[in-house]
Design a protein around this motif. Sequence first.
Motif, PDB file in Angstrom:
ATOM      1  N   VAL A   1       0.853  -1.189   0.000  1.00 23.74           N
ATOM      2  CA  VAL A   1       0.000   0.000   0.000  1.00 23.74           C
ATOM      3  C   VAL A   1       0.887   1.236   0.000  1.00 23.74           C
ATOM      4  O   VAL A   1       2.083   1.166   0.306  1.00 23.74           O
ATOM      5  N   LYS A   2       0.296   2.368  -0.346  1.00 22.04           N
ATOM      6  CA  LYS A   2       1.034   3.631  -0.409  1.00 22.04           C
ATOM      7  C   LYS A   2       0.413   4.659   0.530  1.00 22.04           C
ATOM      8  O   LYS A   2      -0.748   4.535   0.935  1.00 22.04           O
TER       9      LYS A   2
ATOM     10  N   GLU B   1      -1.474   7.775   1.897  1.00 19.59           N
ATOM     11  CA  GLU B   1      -2.745   8.407   1.512  1.00 19.59           C
ATOM     12  C   GLU B   1      -3.747   7.432   0.909  1.00 19.59           C
ATOM     13  O   GLU B   1      -4.854   7.819   0.533  1.00 19.59           O
ATOM     14  N   GLU B   2      -3.389   6.151   0.837  1.00 15.14           N
ATOM     15  CA  GLU B   2      -4.312   5.159   0.298  1.00 15.14           C
ATOM     16  C   GLU B   2      -5.352   4.772   1.353  1.00 15.14           C
ATOM     17  O   GLU B   2      -5.048   4.638   2.527  1.00 15.14           O
ATOM     18  N   LYS B   3      -6.587   4.598   0.917  1.00 11.16           N
ATOM     19  CA  LYS B   3      -7.660   4.143   1.797  1.00 11.16           C
ATOM     20  C   LYS B   3      -7.588   2.617   1.907  1.00 11.16           C
ATOM     21  O   LYS B   3      -7.499   1.921   0.887  1.00 11.16           O
ATOM     22  N   VAL B   4      -7.610   2.108   3.149  1.00 17.07           N
ATOM     23  CA  VAL B   4      -7.569   0.653   3.348  1.00 17.07           C
ATOM     24  C   VAL B   4      -8.733   0.223   4.228  1.00 17.07           C
ATOM     25  O   VAL B   4      -9.263   1.007   5.022  1.00 17.07           O
TER      26      VAL B   4
END
Length: 369
Positions: free
Chosen positions: A21-22, A24-27
């Motif tokens: 994941v990076k 600011e990514e929504k998880v």
Amino acid sequence: MDKMFKFPLKMHVGAPCEPVVKEEEKVQRGQCIAEPTKGLGAKIHASVTGIVSKVTESEIIIKADENQSNDYLKIKQCDSIIDSVFEAGIVGAGGAGFPAHVKLKAEIADGYIVANCVECEPLLKHNIKLLEENPEMVIKGIRYAMEATKAPKGYMGIKSKNKKAIDSVKKALNGATDIEVKELQDLYPMGEERALIHAILGQWLRPDQLPLEAKCVVLNTETLANITRAVENRKPVIDKDFSVAGKLKSGKETTVFFQVPVGTQVCELVEKAGGIDGAFGEVVIGGPYTGKADNLENATVTKISGGAIVTIELPEFTGKLGLLVCACGASEERLKDVASKMNAEVVGSVECKNIEHIKNASKCKTPGD
């Protein structure tokens, strides 16, 4: 105030995982956020829904949404128990962190699954409480492990003093003979794999031998429960059972928290357990014998952390001090750490005569004997 959850990229034996994941990514809760890419390892999943705040070489930090649900993204449907265990990121929950899917690849058609239900370290009680309240979860895990390895027999090693847990397990087994409860002495370190195998099967393994050489696969209580969750509910390891004990306002009894989201700050659980009672010495993450002191504000719950113990203020030691290093207890580094906090002058250090050095580890010749 934003609630942050920290996920170390190394919560297992082997190399650290690589983030997938990076920032600011929504998880989503249950989503895989890191995977093993260099041999031995286990997947890591988000325990909360939120935004990835930071990704470093050592950890992923997620800012949790204000409203959370117990729902989670399920692991993919798998054709085998071993694949389900891998997808769920299950590791030894007792502290060792060995990837469980690797253990289950063993074929022991004439062997045994040994459930390590000893809860070896004093003050930690979450494994025993699980057996008291939900033994079926662990028993099912043993049978799934037996199916995966083709082992015809299972043993559950429980200290005889834990009468309530033993009675609860025997009631749940309801006369079944494929799994047998073995009552063990209240000794430390009875939970060490070789000590457990010796107590159950009467066989001593050398310090350089693994349980497989006794036709055994050893799995911890909570690890077995996680196998059941993975197979039946397709749940990844996103929650952890945790014990809190020590110098607390609530008194001397250990507080057990079931299924705490991985990444939770330990200080939050200490407060829920009653809060620290005045001045204290250390906060030990793990058990009193092999745990390590940590900064309360930085410590987080991982897949392998079993508890937090708040100690009394460490007394000052004004004389000269010698250290005896035992393979079953704290390392020399840890002993020197405690000694320095007591302002002691360490003048020497010797090893127990039962220590053998195997690769980078110290092993006892006959642990628990």
